[in-house]
Design a protein around this motif. Structure first.
Motif, short mmCIF file in Angstrom:
data_model
loop_
_atom_site.label_atom_id
_atom_site.label_comp_id
_atom_site.label_asym_id
_atom_site.label_seq_id
_atom_site.Cartn_x
_atom_site.Cartn_y
_atom_site.Cartn_z
N LYS A 13 2.22 0.49 4.56
CA LYS A 13 1.65 0.21 3.24
C LYS A 13 0.89 1.45 2.76
CE LYS A 13 -2.58 -1.80 5.12
NZ LYS A 13 -3.50 -2.97 5.10
N PRO A 14 0.75 1.61 1.46
CA PRO A 14 -0.03 2.74 0.95
C PRO A 14 -1.48 2.65 1.43
CG PRO A 14 1.31 1.78 -0.78
CD PRO A 14 1.37 0.83 0.37
N THR A 15 -2.07 3.78 1.71
CA THR A 15 -3.47 3.82 2.12
C THR A 15 -4.25 4.69 1.13
OG1 THR A 15 -3.02 5.69 3.60
CG2 THR A 15 -2.96 3.48 4.56
N SER A 16 -5.55 4.56 1.19
CA SER A 16 -6.41 5.31 0.27
C SER A 16 -7.51 6.02 1.07
CB SER A 16 -7.06 4.39 -0.76
OG SER A 16 -6.09 3.76 -1.56
N THR A 17 -7.96 7.13 0.56
CA THR A 17 -9.10 7.83 1.16
C THR A 17 -9.82 8.64 0.10
OG1 THR A 17 -9.80 9.16 3.07
CG2 THR A 17 -7.94 9.99 1.79
N ALA A 106 11.81 6.23 6.04
CA ALA A 106 10.47 5.64 5.83
C ALA A 106 9.67 6.58 4.93
CB ALA A 106 9.75 5.43 7.15
N LYS A 107 8.64 5.97 4.30
CA LYS A 107 7.75 6.76 3.44
C LYS A 107 6.30 6.37 3.73
CE LYS A 107 11.07 7.12 -0.38
NZ LYS A 107 11.31 6.84 -1.83
N ALA A 108 5.44 7.37 3.69
CA ALA A 108 3.99 7.14 3.83
C ALA A 108 3.32 7.64 2.56
CB ALA A 108 3.44 7.86 5.06
N VAL A 109 2.57 6.76 1.92
CA VAL A 109 1.91 7.11 0.67
C VAL A 109 0.40 7.05 0.86
CG1 VAL A 109 1.56 6.49 -1.75
CG2 VAL A 109 3.84 6.26 -0.71
N LEU A 110 -0.26 8.12 0.43
CA LEU A 110 -1.72 8.20 0.53
C LEU A 110 -2.29 8.44 -0.85
CD1 LEU A 110 -4.32 8.41 2.31
CD2 LEU A 110 -3.92 10.89 2.33
N HIS A 111 -3.17 7.54 -1.31
CA HIS A 111 -3.88 7.72 -2.57
C HIS A 111 -5.20 8.45 -2.31
CE1 HIS A 111 -1.25 5.10 -5.01
NE2 HIS A 111 -1.09 4.42 -3.87
N LEU A 112 -5.51 9.39 -3.16
CA LEU A 112 -6.74 10.17 -2.98
C LEU A 112 -7.62 10.10 -4.21
CD1 LEU A 112 -4.27 12.32 -1.62
CD2 LEU A 112 -6.43 12.98 -0.58
#
Length: 662
Positions: A13-17, A106-112
């Protein structure tokens, strides 16, 4: 190198930092890779700067390279250039591929979300705070050095208060705030981020008794809105974010000078904490640190310009006080008289205190160091000298007995010198101790430790315990000079005195009387003094004691014989120690070019005191005016002289202590 942070990704799942401006975020590309993945590509929104670490090189990701091999030597770094307007405004996507596969497995999504957090102080030592300074964690000496400075807030700006300003947890006045150093915490970014995270200002447990911090709250920052938030047992403070408020102002004071257990360095930290779960505490994701050095206490030598002279008023020293007033007027400085009701019969004001100063880029003020002698003048430094922009410090021994060597007539400082290529631009502290042996006295440890801990005036220890009183000011002083090193060292000299008296006898003045004009029975002729074998034998020993110190001073201050002037002086042998045979001329008051010298009552030859004439001959070519003051009955008979009965506040050095290298 910017501060870095390692961030884990997820293909589930998309994550945020949060990204903090000025740092680097390294993406855990390998840790989130699915089984079978052999390569990856990177895509990011326009607000991101993407870099690849490949084969030891850091490159901005070129558009011509579509995929990168998946191994531990490949790393993706993200930076941002400006705070975000909204939460999760930018994102980066990592797509994973099998070997030679065309479709991502696969894809890894990171919101910043980019925020700015910066804890700043006057690290450039310019007198003002500069944002986002580099290398704030280190404090360095020298003209090219950097690092913020704290003053010990040890004055008393409000006369109605009973103690120095840093003994409470209140902001007494804006004048009180002026003694403190400004520290600014800047926060920029979406309000929601600061509502979901905690921003904590904190100090280490070992420093909590060394500093005090006030937070100026509210937009108008009234005095009542300055809240004590750190120090005196308070280790951390949660900084609450207010919408639209990007800067929080903190005012920092030091509570203690450097000492044997405290090198003077204090670190403050601003840490951003991220919530995890309700069961677990917050996790730190960013820290900014700024280091302060507490300003030392600095002594002032005779070569600096006098500002004020202190003297005690006694029932029998009216003429002495009048002479000091005349001398001070010539030198253009004021006189402060301690009345008998305050000195309680204790006239030795030099022994009670030493007036130095402390300095930061934004402010400087004098500080009186109260000696542990604790006699009649004991309350004077604290009750009277301490005041607005005039600080106070003392050191009281706990398990040591106080001796005469702990009086501050036994504490001097040289003018600036260079020794074997090492510069001492603030001079060197000089204190008296005992001859190297198993027996004798020395200054109490708490005072010696304090003097050494200031670092900027590396102390020299001399042998003064051969004197009954035991003070270095009984056999040495410094006077300004227009040539060479800018000063001369004056040393009391029995040898020079005997030489002068012998010359006068050979010239036919053997019957000239020492102490002429004083009480009957005191007078002695030149011939009688020269014939006194016991007196001569004692003074030969005393000369050896002075010569021992002469050699130490020549080595520690890199002096030659041309830098030293021998002042004629004899000493008597009393209870196994030395006292001045006639008023000790080296124990003088130096006010610029005007010297207040004890009147020696030497033999009168051609209507002139030959001792006075000799001192004028020695010091006159330096442009110094020798003014002889009668202190015989009021000070000399009680084992002290003009210097012992006075004290001087002088202007501070123009040289800034932080520009030197200890």
């Amino acid at each position: 190198m910017p501060e870095g942070r390692w961030v884990r990704l997820s293909t589930e799942k998309p994550t945020s930092t949060v990204y903090v401006l000025g740092t680097e975020t390294s993406l855990d590309v390998c840790g989130s890779a699915p089984t079978g993945a052999a390569a990856f590509d990177v895509w990011g929104t326009s607000g991101l700067n993407l870099f690849i670490v490949h084969n030891g090189e850091v490159l901005k990701i070129p558009c011509c390279v579509t995929r990168w091999p998946l191994n531990s030597r490949v790393e993706v770094i993200v930076t941002m250039d400006a705070p975000s307007v909204e939460v999760d405004e930018d994102k980066v996507r990592i797509s994973y591929y099998k070997d030679k596969g065309k479709t991502p497995i696969a894809k890894a999504v990171l919101h910043l979300t980019c925020v700015e957090i910066s804890l700043d102080a006057d690290t450039s030592r310019s007198g003002s705070v500069h944002r986002n300074a580099k290398d704030k964690k280190n404090w360095t000496w020298g003209p090219e050095g950097a690092g913020a400075i704290l003053l010990v807030n040890c004055d008393r700006d409000d006369p109605e208060t009973k103690d120095v300003d840093n003994k409470d947890q209140k902001m007494q006045s804006f004048m009180d705030r002026g003694d403190m150093s400004l520290m600014i915490l800047t926060t920029r970014g979406p309000d929601d981020i600061f509502e979901d995270h905690q921003l904590v200002l904190h100090v280490s447990a070992s420093d909590t008794d060394k500093v005090g911090v006030f937070h100026a709250q509210g937009r108008k920052k009234k005095l009542s809105q300055h809240k004590h938030v750190l120090g005196s047992g308070k280790l951390s403070y949660l900084v609450e974010h207010s919408s639209g408020q990007e800067e929080n102002f903190f005012y920092v004071e030091a509570l203690a000078f450097p000492d044997i257990t405290f090198p003077g360095l204090v670190s403050f930290h601003a840490t951003l904490l991220e919530a995890t779960t309700q069961e677990l505490p917050e996790a730190p994701i960013f820290n900014d640190t700024v280091v302060f050095h507490v300003a030392p206490w600095i002594m002032t030598p005779n070569t600096l310009q006098p500002v004020a002279v202190y003297v005690c008023s006694m029932k029998d020293n009216t003429a002495f006080v009048a002479d000091i007033n005349k001398l001070a007027k010539k030198a253009g400085c004021k006189v402060i008289v301690c009345p008998e009701v305050e000195n309680r019969g204790d006239q030795w004001i030099q022994d009670e205190m030493e007036i130095g100063y402390t300095q930061a880029p934004h402010k400087s003020f004098p500080v009186v160091f109260d000696s542990p002698r604790n006699r009649g003048l004991d309350g004077f430094p604290f009750k009277t000298v301490l005041g607005p922009d005039f600080g106070y410090v003392t050191r009281e021994p706990v398990n040591e007995s106080v001796s005469s060597l702990d009086s501050f007539g036994n504490l001097e400082v040289s003018p600036p010198v260079t020794v074997k290529g090492k510069e001492y631009p603030l001079g060197r502290v000089i204190l008296g101790t005992y001859f190297p042996s198993l027996h004798g006295q020395k200054m109490v440890k708490v005072v010696r430790d304090f003097l050494y801990a200031q670092k900027v005036q590396s102390p020299i220890e001399l042998y003064s315990d051969w004197l009954l009183v035991g003070h270095v000011d009984e056999f040495m002083t410094f006077v300004p000079a227009p040539d060479r090193k800018g000063f001369r060292l004056l040393l009391a000299s029995p040898c020079a005195c005997y030489k002068l008296l012998k010359e006068k006898e050979q010239e036919g003045y053997g019957d000239a009387m020492m102490f002429d004009g004083l009480e009957e029975g005191k007078q002695s002729s030149v011939t009688t003094i020269l014939a006194d074998k016991s007196l001569r034998s004692s003074n030969e020993y005393f000369q050896k004691c002075i010569d021992w110190n002469r050699d130490i001073l020549k080595g520690e201050l890199e002096l030659t014989e041309e830098d030293i002037i021998d002042i004629p002086q004899l000493f008597s042998y009393v209870r196994g120690k030395a006292i001045a045979f006639f008023p000790d001329m080296v124990n003088m008051l130096v006010l610029g070019k005007y010297l207040g010298i004890p009147k020696p009552y030497g033999p009168i030859i051609d209507e002139q005191c030959c001792l006075e004439e000799e001192v004028r001959r020695l010091l006159g070519p330096l442009g110094l005016a020798c003014i002889f003051i009668d202190d015989y009955k009021t000070y000399h008979l009680f084992y002290g002289e003009v210097h012992c009965g006075t004290n001087v506040r002088r202007k501070p050095f123009s040289f800034k202590w932080w520009n030197m290298t200890p």
